[in-house]
Design a protein around this motif. Structure first.
Motif, PDB file in Angstrom:
ATOM      1  N   TRP A  37      49.424  37.130  34.117  1.00 47.16           N
ATOM      2  CA  TRP A  37      48.576  36.969  35.300  1.00 47.16           C
ATOM      3  C   TRP A  37      47.468  38.012  35.309  1.00 47.16           C
ATOM      4  O   TRP A  37      46.308  37.717  35.622  1.00 47.16           O
ATOM      5  N   ASP A  38      47.824  39.256  34.998  1.00 46.41           N
ATOM      6  CA  ASP A  38      46.821  40.322  34.989  1.00 46.41           C
ATOM      7  C   ASP A  38      45.766  40.083  33.907  1.00 46.41           C
ATOM      8  O   ASP A  38      44.569  40.322  34.124  1.00 46.41           O
ATOM      9  N   VAL A  39      46.201  39.625  32.741  1.00 53.25           N
ATOM     10  CA  VAL A  39      45.254  39.320  31.663  1.00 53.25           C
ATOM     11  C   VAL A  39      44.318  38.197  32.096  1.00 53.25           C
ATOM     12  O   VAL A  39      43.097  38.263  31.883  1.00 53.25           O
ATOM     13  N   GLN A  40      44.878  37.155  32.694  1.00 52.90           N
ATOM     14  CA  GLN A  40      44.025  36.052  33.141  1.00 52.90           C
ATOM     15  C   GLN A  40      42.992  36.536  34.144  1.00 52.90           C
ATOM     16  O   GLN A  40      41.817  36.133  34.093  1.00 52.90           O
ATOM     17  N   ARG A  41      43.395  37.399  35.056  1.00 57.59           N
ATOM     18  CA  ARG A  41      42.474  37.905  36.069  1.00 57.59           C
ATOM     19  C   ARG A  41      41.308  38.645  35.414  1.00 57.59           C
ATOM     20  O   ARG A  41      40.175  38.592  35.891  1.00 57.59           O
TER      21      ARG A  41
END
Length: 436
Positions: A270-274
């Motif tokens: 999720w953090d990478v996608q953000r």
């Protein structure tokens, strides 16, 4: 128009109907939105205006909550206008959802060719005349790409300017897209080496993540693909004041034990996608290289310059780094064709982006002769080893703009305007006004 009160401020909305192509004022129209912010109690004080131009391209203006960040300093002297540059924020959007209405990819590319600094400056001039009158002048604060726009403003419409402040955004007047990236990769490498010196344990952790991505298909929560190359693109974080630390904390949470062995955690993905998704600012990817196109300088196309130049810097090859047990280097502010396959927010724009990459007819953005006779007070913060904008280019441009005063500092990174509160803006105001 809506008016709101926030802690210490009054905020008012403005919307302007403007031509897509200012050379054809009766042609298709777009809306451009701007948010006026004034200190509470100063609404009737007749304060001069400060136009803020955000970085990007494709970045909407800040969404303030009271007198936060640099606004606190600005509101002492100014009535501030936060412009959502065309295609961003509450201005007529240019995204995968809206551009199909324009037509096929060729029509989309023609439409998007009007989303560079020259068109943005013409929008600013139309807004200035509406708010201040034909003879009114305002100050301009340009951050990063906003500084590029401010330099175009000084080149093409200096009569509208009272003074200009630039933070991390003096462009190379005669730099092609290829020049920009050939200078960028060594800076990106330096930021990588500084990160690994700060967090040496990240070198092995990053190699582990890249090996994992080479061995299997990994999907991001929004449907995009996380490849090794996409993971390397997280290096865009390394040019900000807290980016290295944020990247470290992201890396340390990468793996959790799964039933078949270690797997990348949901929180990590999720953090990478953000960080990697362009859903919030697709124009950043689509227009990133076209903003350097200038016909008299380089009659050819920009042609995915960052991708082409990367091949001349083999130290960024992740497979070679794994084979040599060397640190895998992250890339930085570079846009690559595979992004338009991996990212669902960009995939529908792939053909239009390709047409823009091959476009050869770009008007010049800067007028060196006009800049050499400039009479507008200009002050610029130049960050000593800015990862996003080449310091040598910035200093050469500073010398080319008559009367421009620079503050060269290594106290801040590229986001110094925000990170410093009001300190960077305060210094530039005093520089421009001869108080320093």
């Amino acid at each position: 128009m809506p008016v709101h009160r926030q802690p210490g401020t009054l905020v008012k909305d403005h919307t302007f109907a403007l031509p897509l192509d200012h050379a054809q004022p009766s042609g298709p129209q777009i809306e451009v939105y701007a948010r006026e912010v004034v200190a509470a109690g100063a609404e009737a004080d007749g304060l001069p205006w400060l136009l803020y131009l955000q970085g990007g391209p494709g970045g909407r203006s800040p969404r303030p909550i009271g007198r936060d960040s640099w606004l606190d300093r600005a509101l002492r002297d100014f009535r501030v206008l936060l412009l959502d540059q065309r295609g961003t924020g509450r201005s007529t959007p240019a995204t995968r959802q809206t551009l199909p209405a324009v037509g096929d990819p060729a029509a989309q590319a023609r439409y998007l060719s009007h989303f560079r600094a020259d068109s943005i400056v013409k929008d600013c001039e139309a807004v200035r005349r509406t708010l201040l009158g034909e003879d009114g002048r305002w100050s301009v604060l340009g951050q990063s790409f906003g500084g590029f726009c401010a330099t175009t403003y000084l080149s093409t419409a200096p009569e509208g300017l009272r003074e200009v402040f630039v933070t991390g955004g003096l462009p190379g007047l005669r730099s092609t897209a290829e020049d920009v990236y050939r200078a960028a990769y060594p800076r990106i490498e330096r930021k990588n080496l500084a990160h690994y010196a700060r967090y040496p344990e990240d070198a092995e952790a990053v190699r582990g993540i890249v090996r994992h991505l080479r061995d299997r298909e990994v999907a991001l929560p929004g449907g995009g693909r996380l490849t090794a190359e996409a993971f390397q693109a997280l290096g865009i974080m390394l040019g900000s004041s807290t980016g290295s630390h944020t990247l470290h904390y992201l890396i340390e949470d990468a793996f959790v034990p799964g039933t078949a062995g270690p797997e990348l955690s949901d929180s990590f993905l999720w953090d990478v996608q953000r960080q990697l998704s362009f859903a919030g600012n697709p124009l950043y990817a689509v227009m990133h290289e076209p903003i350097y196109g200038q016909g008299s300088l380089a009659p050819g196309a920009t042609d995915w310059a960052a991708e082409r130049v990367r091949g001349d810097f083999p130290q960024f090859d992740a497979d070679a780094a794994l084979a040599a047990d060397a640190p895998v280097l992250f890339t930085g502010e570079t846009i690559h064709p595979w992004m338009f396959t991996n990212d669902p927010a960009l995939a529908p724009l792939r053909e239009a982006a390709e047409l823009l990459a091959q476009r050869t007819e770009w008007p010049d953005l800067y007028d060196p002769a006009q800049l050499a006779r400039n009479e507008v007070p200009v002050a610029a913060a130049v960050y000593h080893d800015d990862m996003y904008v080449d310091t040598a280019d910035s200093l050469a441009t500073a010398r080319a703009v008559r009367g421009l005063r620079t503050w060269v500092t290594d106290e801040f990174e590229h986001d110094g305007l925000r990170a410093s509160g009001g300190a960077v803006l305060d210094r530039l105001i005093r520089l421009a006004r001869g108080e320093l």
